[in-house]
Design a protein around this motif. Sequence first.
Motif, PDB file in Angstrom:
ATOM      1  N   THR A   1       0.830  -1.213   0.000  1.00  0.00           N
ATOM      2  CA  THR A   1       0.000   0.000   0.000  1.00  0.00           C
ATOM      3  C   THR A   1       0.863   1.262   0.000  1.00  0.00           C
ATOM      4  OG1 THR A   1      -0.148  -0.060   2.408  1.00  0.00           O
ATOM      5  CG2 THR A   1      -1.943  -1.126   1.173  1.00  0.00           C
TER       6      THR A   1
ATOM      7  N   ASN B   1      -2.043  10.438  -8.021  1.00  0.00           N
ATOM      8  CA  ASN B   1      -2.389  11.864  -7.935  1.00  0.00           C
ATOM      9  C   ASN B   1      -2.786  12.326  -9.331  1.00  0.00           C
ATOM     10  OD1 ASN B   1       0.530  12.616  -5.891  1.00  0.00           O
ATOM     11  ND2 ASN B   1      -1.356  11.672  -5.272  1.00  0.00           N
TER      12      ASN B   1
ATOM     13  N   HIS C   1      -5.476   8.846  -4.348  1.00  0.00           N
ATOM     14  CA  HIS C   1      -6.024   7.503  -4.146  1.00  0.00           C
ATOM     15  C   HIS C   1      -4.903   6.543  -3.751  1.00  0.00           C
ATOM     16  CE1 HIS C   1      -9.900   8.464  -6.216  1.00  0.00           C
ATOM     17  NE2 HIS C   1      -9.128   9.305  -6.897  1.00  0.00           N
ATOM     18  N   ARG C   2      -4.999   5.949  -2.575  1.00  0.00           N
ATOM     19  CA  ARG C   2      -4.013   4.951  -2.149  1.00  0.00           C
ATOM     20  C   ARG C   2      -4.265   3.664  -2.926  1.00  0.00           C
ATOM     21  NH1 ARG C   2      -2.488   3.996   3.927  1.00  0.00           N
ATOM     22  NH2 ARG C   2      -0.306   4.003   3.377  1.00  0.00           N
TER      23      ARG C   2
ATOM     24  N   THR D   1       2.755  11.373  -1.597  1.00  0.00           N
ATOM     25  CA  THR D   1       2.188  10.300  -0.783  1.00  0.00           C
ATOM     26  C   THR D   1       1.184  10.893   0.198  1.00  0.00           C
ATOM     27  OG1 THR D   1       4.003  10.476   0.791  1.00  0.00           O
ATOM     28  CG2 THR D   1       4.253   8.848  -0.957  1.00  0.00           C
ATOM     29  N   ASN D   2       0.247  10.076   0.582  1.00  0.00           N
ATOM     30  CA  ASN D   2      -0.850  10.487   1.467  1.00  0.00           C
ATOM     31  C   ASN D   2      -1.785  11.502   0.819  1.00  0.00           C
ATOM     32  OD1 ASN D   2       0.044   8.809   3.648  1.00  0.00           O
ATOM     33  ND2 ASN D   2       1.642  10.322   4.015  1.00  0.00           N
TER      34      ASN D   2
ATOM     35  N   SER E   1     -10.386   8.907  -2.782  1.00  0.00           N
ATOM     36  CA  SER E   1      -9.446   9.983  -2.475  1.00  0.00           C
ATOM     37  C   SER E   1      -9.888  10.704  -1.219  1.00  0.00           C
ATOM     38  CB  SER E   1      -9.359  10.973  -3.635  1.00  0.00           C
ATOM     39  OG  SER E   1      -8.456  12.006  -3.316  1.00  0.00           O
TER      40      SER E   1
ATOM     41  N   TRP F   1       0.490   5.833  -4.425  1.00  0.00           N
ATOM     42  CA  TRP F   1      -0.674   6.733  -4.481  1.00  0.00           C
ATOM     43  C   TRP F   1      -0.815   7.287  -5.892  1.00  0.00           C
ATOM     44  CZ3 TRP F   1      -3.466   8.055   0.025  1.00  0.00           C
ATOM     45  CH2 TRP F   1      -2.935   7.549   1.206  1.00  0.00           C
TER      46      TRP F   1
END
Length: 169
Positions: free
Chosen positions: A60, A65, A139-140, A135-136, A99, A63
């Motif tokens: 996981t 973007n 959408h992961r 990151t963070n 997201s 991400w």
Amino acid sequence: MPILLILCCKTFSQTTGNKTVDFTLPVVTLMDVEPSGTIALNYTAPSEAGRQISAPAVNTTKWINYTSAIAPGGISKRITVAINQSLPGVDIKIQAAASGTGGGTLGAPSGQITLSTTAQTLISGIGGAFTGNGTNSGHRLSITLSTNTYANLFAGSNTPVVITYTITE
């Protein structure tokens, strides 16, 4: 005796004016996967005869973007995903989470997908939106390996599989 009365007063007036302002918002379609770099998903050999090999834990760390601006009356955008090759006996699965950052008309994840060499929709319905960067943000992604046919598994090491993400209308 006549009285002379002189009144002074100020008068105020209001005026209005118009100015034309040119405004341009380009169609924007940008997407990336953060952080850059590869991931390693490795099966683990059993410690006792008769047991099956263990699939790696879900990854996981990645991400998606994006930034999007669509033309008036334009259609929403989507992100598709495909791999360059299949691995015998192994399914590679991916799922995008909703997201949690950004704004606008963010896309909707389609659920878990078993990847193939044919592009499949991972996120759809992207309108004028941004997810934040890095990151963070956005959408992961959850990437999983699972055995589909044990008889088709063959020992190997460092078999590169490229996952290609594409944003399109």
